[in-house]
Design a protein around this motif. Structure first.
Motif, short mmCIF file in Angstrom:
data_model
loop_
_atom_site.label_atom_id
_atom_site.label_comp_id
_atom_site.label_asym_id
_atom_site.label_seq_id
_atom_site.Cartn_x
_atom_site.Cartn_y
_atom_site.Cartn_z
N PRO A 264 0.80 -1.23 0.00
CA PRO A 264 0.00 0.00 0.00
C PRO A 264 0.83 1.28 0.00
CG PRO A 264 0.00 -0.96 2.18
CD PRO A 264 0.71 -1.93 1.29
N PHE A 265 2.13 1.18 0.23
CA PHE A 265 2.97 2.37 0.29
C PHE A 265 4.20 2.22 -0.61
CE2 PHE A 265 0.50 2.50 4.13
CZ PHE A 265 0.17 3.84 4.28
N ASP B 283 11.99 7.62 0.29
CA ASP B 283 13.28 8.10 0.79
C ASP B 283 13.83 7.13 1.82
OD1 ASP B 283 15.31 10.31 0.91
OD2 ASP B 283 14.75 10.24 3.02
N TYR B 284 15.14 6.90 1.73
CA TYR B 284 15.82 6.06 2.72
C TYR B 284 17.18 6.68 3.01
CZ TYR B 284 18.89 2.40 4.49
OH TYR B 284 19.80 1.70 5.22
N SER B 285 17.49 6.85 4.29
CA SER B 285 18.78 7.39 4.69
C SER B 285 19.61 6.27 5.32
CB SER B 285 18.61 8.53 5.70
OG SER B 285 19.85 8.87 6.27
N GLN B 286 20.65 5.88 4.63
CA GLN B 286 21.52 4.84 5.18
C GLN B 286 22.25 5.34 6.42
OE1 GLN B 286 24.34 3.28 2.37
NE2 GLN B 286 24.69 1.44 3.56
N GLU B 287 22.55 6.63 6.42
CA GLU B 287 23.26 7.22 7.57
C GLU B 287 22.41 7.17 8.83
OE1 GLU B 287 25.22 11.50 8.97
OE2 GLU B 287 24.27 11.30 7.00
N HIS B 288 21.12 7.52 8.70
CA HIS B 288 20.25 7.58 9.88
C HIS B 288 19.34 6.35 10.00
CE1 HIS B 288 21.07 11.92 8.95
NE2 HIS B 288 21.43 11.86 10.23
N ASN B 289 19.35 5.50 8.99
CA ASN B 289 18.49 4.31 8.96
C ASN B 289 17.01 4.69 9.09
OD1 ASN B 289 18.17 1.54 8.64
ND2 ASN B 289 18.01 1.20 10.85
N SER B 290 16.63 5.76 8.41
CA SER B 290 15.25 6.22 8.44
C SER B 290 14.58 5.95 7.09
CB SER B 290 15.18 7.72 8.75
OG SER B 290 15.86 8.47 7.75
N TYR B 291 13.25 5.76 7.13
CA TYR B 291 12.48 5.43 5.93
C TYR B 291 11.29 6.38 5.82
CZ TYR B 291 14.93 0.90 6.21
OH TYR B 291 15.87 -0.09 6.28
N ARG B 292 10.95 6.76 4.58
CA ARG B 292 9.75 7.55 4.33
C ARG B 292 8.93 6.84 3.25
NH1 ARG B 292 7.74 13.02 4.28
NH2 ARG B 292 6.41 13.39 2.45
N TYR B 293 7.66 6.63 3.55
CA TYR B 293 6.75 5.97 2.62
C TYR B 293 5.59 6.91 2.31
CZ TYR B 293 9.07 1.69 4.26
OH TYR B 293 9.98 0.74 4.59
N VAL C 123 -3.36 6.83 6.13
CA VAL C 123 -2.40 7.92 6.25
C VAL C 123 -1.76 8.15 4.89
CG1 VAL C 123 -1.92 7.53 8.70
CG2 VAL C 123 -0.57 6.35 6.98
N ASP C 124 -1.34 9.37 4.65
CA ASP C 124 -0.70 9.70 3.37
C ASP C 124 0.79 9.45 3.40
OD1 ASP C 124 -3.11 10.59 2.22
OD2 ASP C 124 -2.89 12.54 3.22
N VAL C 125 1.42 9.73 4.55
CA VAL C 125 2.87 9.59 4.67
C VAL C 125 3.20 8.85 5.96
CG1 VAL C 125 5.06 10.82 4.88
CG2 VAL C 125 3.29 11.71 3.38
N LEU C 126 4.13 7.94 5.87
CA LEU C 126 4.58 7.16 7.02
C LEU C 126 6.10 7.27 7.11
CD1 LEU C 126 4.26 4.92 9.23
CD2 LEU C 126 4.37 3.26 7.38
N GLU C 127 6.59 7.72 8.26
CA GLU C 127 8.03 7.84 8.46
C GLU C 127 8.46 6.98 9.63
OE1 GLU C 127 9.32 12.22 6.88
OE2 GLU C 127 8.47 12.12 8.90
N MET C 128 9.48 6.18 9.40
CA MET C 128 10.06 5.35 10.46
C MET C 128 11.44 5.92 10.78
SD MET C 128 8.89 1.48 9.51
CE MET C 128 7.14 1.09 9.44
N ILE C 129 11.55 6.44 12.00
CA ILE C 129 12.75 7.18 12.40
C ILE C 129 13.35 6.54 13.64
CG2 ILE C 129 13.65 9.43 13.10
CD1 ILE C 129 11.10 10.65 11.83
N PRO C 130 14.56 6.01 13.57
CA PRO C 130 15.20 5.45 14.76
C PRO C 130 15.62 6.55 15.73
CG PRO C 130 16.73 5.41 12.93
CD PRO C 130 15.42 5.89 12.38
N VAL C 131 15.39 6.33 17.00
CA VAL C 131 15.79 7.30 18.03
C VAL C 131 16.50 6.56 19.15
CG1 VAL C 131 13.98 8.98 17.53
CG2 VAL C 131 13.50 7.11 19.10
#
Length: 343
Positions: free
Chosen positions: A14-15, A19-29, A42-50
């Motif tokens: 579905p998504f 965008d994918y950042s190898q440096e931060h290991n973050s994903y945007r769908y 939802v229109d946008v899903l972001e997975m952000i490691p903290v």
């Protein structure tokens, strides 16, 4: 591992990965408009490691996070948040290598050890209350086909000593317990203390997880602490693990590759039941067979499920309130329907 070009991120979900950042290991769908299934919620899903999920959630940097049990009160008392707990699936079990020590092949010995394990103490001291005791029938308490009537093993060190004596264990017997790293060392240390109360001597050996898994898969161990996920899968994984005709022939899906390891356990009656449930197409009839299988496993104790952990989540319902768990999985953000409109 080698094909990492943008063309590699192609699927039918579905998504769309934008965008994918190898440096931060973050994903945007972003929502895929031509998705064949339910509409996206939802229109946008972001997975952000903290590094500090609790603080990041409180500060508004993220909208959902898994939180430790001791942080629950910070969110339960805050009207801006909702708290949810997962089904208790992933967990730990104590495995007997019956090929290594003939004592372990005696159900009396295994029942004795079961009475020497204090599951409640493990839940409180290791999981900090965020777990449920393992079922002697192996399928977790939260599994859709768990049999609540299986034989239980109360923590009774004196009864444990009696059963072990019947099984031929002498006072100077000692056994090696193989564990991995981190929390597994703490579990092993507590098990050592508990079993000592029943006059069972345990020598603890800790290895890195990969080395531990290799030794277990090769049968190079006496007792081992095993960590397994996805105990909520279809109950046919009991066949993969405990059928003497199937063991070693399958990897066991996502539960763990160790499902295919041969611990030397064999029971012809159980083998027959496990194959029957595999072939049974009537759901109620299959459920009855699986209830019977759990009763046999609880009597035989080929392994001791110690506890199954809970995952606690906190989220901001004002931002999004569609989060759910899958029936067989404890990770909320892995549930595709968490991001889709409910029918």
């Amino acid at each position: 591992y080698n094909f990492t070009e943008p063309e590699a991120a192609i699927g039918c979900g579905p998504f769309v990965l934008t965008d994918y950042s190898q440096e931060h290991n973050s994903y945007r769908y972003e929502a895929f408009e031509d998705y064949w299934g339910p509409r996206q919620a939802v229109d946008v899903l972001e997975m952000i490691p903290v590094s500090e999920p609790v603080l990041a959630l409180e500060n508004g940097n993220i909208d959902l996070a898994r939180i430790p049990p001791d942080a629950l009160s910070r969110f339960e008392e805050n009207p801006d948040f909702e708290v949810a707990s997962s089904p208790a699936f992933a967990g730990y079990l104590l495995s007997f290598n019956m090929n290594h020590n003939p004592l372990f092949a005696d159900p009396l010995f295994r029942r004795g050890v079961a009475h020497a394990v204090d599951q409640e103490e493990l839940v409180e001291k290791i999981a900090r209350g965020g777990a449920k005791p393992g079922s002697p029938g192996v399928l977790p308490i939260d599994h859709q086909w768990h049999n609540p009537q299986v034989k239980e093993y109360a923590y009774e060190p004196e009864k444990a000593q009696g059963l072990l004596l019947e099984a031929g264990v002498t006072g100077d017997a000692a056994f090696e317990l193989l564990v991995g790293e981190g929390v597994e060392v703490r579990i092993g240390e507590l098990l050592k203390e508990q079993l000592a109360r029943a006059e069972i001597t345990i020598n603890l050996v800790s290895l890195d997880t990969q080395s531990r898994d290799t030794r277990v898969f090769e049968g190079d161990y006496e007792l081992a602490l095993l960590a397994m996920g996805s105990w909520g899968l279809d109950a046919d994984w009991l066949r993969v693990r405990y059928s003497s005709s199937e063991v070693g022939t399958e990897a066991g899906g996502s539960a763990t590759a160790l499902l295919g390891a041969n611990q030397g356990y064999s029971n012809e009656a159980l083998d027959e039941l496990l194959m029957k449930q595999k072939r049974e197409t009537d759901q109620e009839a299959r459920k009855e067979l699986l209830f019977e299988i759990q009763e046999v496993l609880a009597q035989e104790v080929p392994e001791i499920p110690l506890y199954n952990g809970l995952y606690y989540y906190a989220y901001r319902p004002g931002v999004y309130d569609g989060w759910i768990f899958m029936f067989d999985h404890p990770v909320m953000e892995h549930a595709k329907f968490s991001f889709l409109e409910k029918q």
